[in-house]
Design an enzyme around this catalytic site. Structure first.
Site, short mmCIF file in Angstrom:
data_model
loop_
_atom_site.label_atom_id
_atom_site.label_comp_id
_atom_site.label_asym_id
_atom_site.label_seq_id
_atom_site.Cartn_x
_atom_site.Cartn_y
_atom_site.Cartn_z
N GLY A 117 0.78 -1.23 0.00
CA GLY A 117 0.00 0.00 0.00
C GLY A 117 0.81 1.27 0.00
N TYR A 150 -11.42 2.50 14.24
CA TYR A 150 -10.38 3.07 13.37
C TYR A 150 -10.44 4.60 13.42
CZ TYR A 150 -8.13 4.42 8.95
OH TYR A 150 -7.34 5.02 7.99
#
Length: 275
Positions: free
Chosen positions: A14, A166
């Site tokens: 990523g 998150y």
């Protein structure tokens, strides 16, 4: 001029992988972190294929275990001559099973541990090296996804959901960025946080069930800018990609920041006077 030495956490995929490939071609010496030695070897080979003269050293640690984070900081301090930039990029996303609450090695809610406590511990552990290398930079990869922290249930023991966890952890990271930035003012070490891009094509985005909207390169460019741009002088800023932006309102609540940092210091054993 000696090449810049940059440590990137979560460098095996990523955004971290993209930052590594970009900086390698700029001549940086790269310290790449991952939790899997095989994946670190693979990304190292990829970096060296893209930039044959690149210097790459690797560090293995599971950031869900704060003991491993501390040990990694110790290894970096012992092995590296200096550290010009630290990119706290590694993150635990919303998860493929967002209703399943997971815990870290120390028993903390996993997203809070990986996305907030681990970068805090790593940064604290590396501050002597960063200060000795000043001017130096810390870049915390946050998110525009931010949710108010409930201090009566910081670890989301009630009504758990992975994306909520998150978003809370990313707000905690931004609040810690502001606190560290203020603490380090005048030391030559700057601390900034950013939202790099919206729904990048990453494993975490896809695992939660989102459809990616932007490529990795869209996030690499604003992140690398905070590492390389000589005009970036803020010690405690939050950026939405390239724009100096405003984070969630709670990030500007001094009492909320004080409570968060008191809890963070209690959970990690670090404080303003810690080494």
């Amino acid at each position: 001029m000696n090449p810049r030495i940059t440590l990137i956490t979560g460098a095996t995929q990523g955004l971290g992988r993209g930052i590594a490939l970009d900086l390698a071609q700029r001549g940086d010496t790269l310290l790449l972190h991952g939790r899997d030695a095989g994946r670190l070897e693979a990304v190292t080979a990829e970096v060296r294929a893209a930039a044959p003269d690149a210097t790459v050293r690797t560090y293995v640690a599971d950031l869900s275990d704060l003991d491993q984070v501390r040990a990694m900081a110790d290894r970096v301090r012992a092995a590296e001559p200096r550290l010009d930039a630290l990119v706290n990029n590694a993150a635990a996303g919303g998860g493929a099973e967002p209703l399943r609450r997971e815990l870290s090695a120390q028993g903390h809610e996993l997203r809070f541990a990986v996305n907030h406590l681990a970068p805090y511990v790593l940064t604290r552990g590396l501050l002597p090296l960063l200060k000795a290398s000043a001017p130096a930079r810390v870049v915390n990869v946050a998110s525009m996804g931010q949710e108010r922290i409930d201090f009566d249930d910081v670890m989301l023991e009630r009504d758990y959901e992975g994306l909520r966890a998150y978003c809370r952890s990313k707000l905690a990271l931004i609040m810690a960025t502001f606190e560290l930035g203020a603490e380090l003012e005048g030391t030559g070490v700057t601390v900034n946080a950013l939202h790099p891009a919206h729904l990048m094509d990453t494993e975490g985005v896809r695992a939660y069930g989102f459809t990616p909207m932007t490529g990795i390169d869209e996030g690499v460019r604003p992140t690398v800018r905070l590492i390389t741009d000589p005009e970036i002088g803020s010690t405690s800023g939050y950026f939405d990609r390239f724009t100096d932006a405003r984070a969630h309102e709670q990030a500007y609540d001094k009492e909320a920041r004080r409570r968060l940092m008191a809890l963070t210091d209690e959970l990690t054993g670090y404080g303003p006077a810690a080494p």
